[in-house]
Design a protein around this motif. Structure first.
Motif, short mmCIF file in Angstrom:
data_model
loop_
_atom_site.label_atom_id
_atom_site.label_comp_id
_atom_site.label_asym_id
_atom_site.label_seq_id
_atom_site.Cartn_x
_atom_site.Cartn_y
_atom_site.Cartn_z
N UNK B 35 -19.91 -7.01 6.55
CA UNK B 35 -20.80 -6.21 7.38
C UNK B 35 -20.28 -4.80 7.54
N UNK B 36 -18.99 -4.71 7.78
CA UNK B 36 -18.42 -3.37 7.94
C UNK B 36 -18.59 -2.58 6.65
N UNK B 37 -18.36 -3.24 5.54
CA UNK B 37 -18.55 -2.54 4.27
C UNK B 37 -19.98 -2.03 4.12
N UNK B 38 -20.92 -2.88 4.43
CA UNK B 38 -22.32 -2.46 4.31
C UNK B 38 -22.64 -1.30 5.24
N UNK B 39 -22.09 -1.40 6.44
CA UNK B 39 -22.31 -0.31 7.39
C UNK B 39 -21.72 1.00 6.87
#
Lengths: 285, 285
Positions: B35-39
């Motif tokens: 999720x952090x990567x996508x964000x």
DNA sequence: CATATCTTGGTTGATTTCTTGCATTTTGTG
DNA sequence: CACAAAATGCAAGAAATCAACCAAGATATG
């Protein structure tokens, strides 16, 4: 090219860019990757730079104040919610006087980019606005407290005596029905001067501050115009502050980070329900 | 936790730290690495942040002030050499008044950790000492110039009028036999107040500053006690300043292309950047 | 209530980066 | 000139990071 010269060049490159990739440095310095790595190790030992995966960061200029490093996540969530509510109550074009403290710092972060005049005695807050062209910044001088990074002393107070602002955002270490309390004697004097300079006094404090006393009394409750608090504030306290003629602004607490830390799977959205974040546009455009 | 709120938190974290590691963000946000990567991908597309291997950089108005960003790296070498010499001329226990500017900033970096009392009008300099318990810090107040991060105006000058320091470290935009020049009118007044507050006046300026004039004259040469400069300073200038009663402190440049130039056996050095030191030319110009 | 869309979290294989060891070159010293 | 010490470059194994894929849950819509 000698070792020292190369290292000198290296730190210059890092300083100017703030961050530099490894391959980038290899190319510009004309040496092997290993050499750059070793140089970076040396620089890191000296404290001039900090290595990361894939590059280096320049480590200079960023202050690390003790107060801001270890803050409780739960309190942090409350502070942030309060900050959102407080920032919403500040209109563009105002002259805002910002006190030191972590909660006011959160408010300040939301005000970055707004068209305002900001006056502050807090070094961290000042840093937020220092490079902002859209915000005029006036810094109060004086002795800088190492732990909190705020300016104290007679100079700050004297300068405050000659200023007038539309809104003062004040923090507090404790609130009772006697009034606001603070932990620092000199800071209390400065905050009293802030009160006198203000057209509107807004106090930001999370609910854990209520019922607590601290070293010195800063002011009575009736000197306050608005009080921003999270929704954990008990009903009797709400009565107390409202009877003192204070407008109470309650900030809804979005979600407790404590539960998220304890059970990361259980943080479903039904606890959040509707929290439309009223100031999303105004604060963080 | 909503997506937008999380992203808002994320960009706040990145903005404040300047750089953040992935694992760090995962922990503090309480979401998965994916999720952090996508964000971060989203934020990078928006231009708010820039990804690197292992973390993110904030790409926006940092506490990075314009003046410190794009300067010739060669000048920085001289500045640092000068700073070393200047810092050596300051004894423990002194009260030092530090002007704004890049050279004085370098001096300030070397003074961190020393047992001193520091007075400054520069926000970047103040940040260096803010978290240092061993150094007392007094900050001059006033209007903060967005480009340079220094406090200006009548308040700063007034406070200076009531201070006395053992040593003032002053910067200059230009030096001629008429005296010191600076580019800001208001800053000139502040610097004049600094001169009056000082027991000893030390000017730090690299050799490229000599022969240059700027907007306003700050003071004549005979108000200066010590002048720290790199060894690129031409002999006529050395004569001039010494005849004005100024003690001249020459900082040796660590860079020595002379040895390489005299060595006929160097094999691949021509592939590497071998530039003549620009400062030495500047001193003659 | 059913379906479609979006978001999230975990996993896998590929890519990049880091460390370590060693041979070679350069530098400093008597 | 010879020797010791440090610096440099190269390579291989180890570790970390990245991107893509898929399943499960949440949300919206009719």
């Amino acid at each position: 090219m000698q070792t020292h010269e190369r290292r000198s060049k290296l730190i210059d490159l890092i300083r100017i860019r703030g961050f530099a990739g490894l391959e980038e440095l290899v190319k510009e310095l004309g040496v092997s990757e290993s050499t750059v790595r070793r140089d970076l190790d040396t620089l890191e030992e000296q404290g001039s730079a900090k290595r990361t995966h894939g590059g280096v960061l320049y480590s200079g200029g960023m202050p690390r104040l003790g107060e801001f490093d270890e803050r409780q996540p739960s309190h942090w969530a409350a502070k942030r919610a309060i900050a959102v509510r407080a920032a919403a109550a500040i209109a563009d074009g105002e002259t805002v006087l910002l006190d030191g403290g972590t909660t006011t710092y959160e408010v300040a972060r939301l005000l970055v980019g707004r068209s305002l005049q900001v006056v502050t005695n807090s070094l961290p807050v000042a840093n937020l606005f220092a490079s902002e062209a859209r915000t005029d910044l006036v810094l109060l001088g004086g002795y800088v407290s190492p732990r909190t990074g705020v300016c104290l002393g007679p100079y700050a107070n004297e300068l405050l005596g000659r200023l007038h602002v539309t809104t003062t955002v004040l923090s507090a270490a404790g609130i009772t029905q006697d009034g606001l309390f603070n932990a620092h004697l000199l800071l209390a004097e400065t905050e009293q001067a802030m009160l006198r300079a203000a057209g509107r006094v807004m106090v930001v404090a999370d609910s854990s501050k209520f019922g607590r006393k601290s070293l010195t009394l800063v002011s009575s409750l009736d000197a306050i115009d608005q009080l921003v608090c999270d929704d954990g504030l008990a009903a009797p306290w709400r009565e107390t502050v409202m009877q003192a003629g204070v407008e109470l602004l309650i900030a809804p607490l979005p979600v407790t980070d404590v539960s998220a830390a304890g059970d990361p799977r259980k943080q479903s959205a039904h606890l959040i329900s509707q929290q439309p974040n009223p100031l999303q546009k105004a604060g963080l455009a």
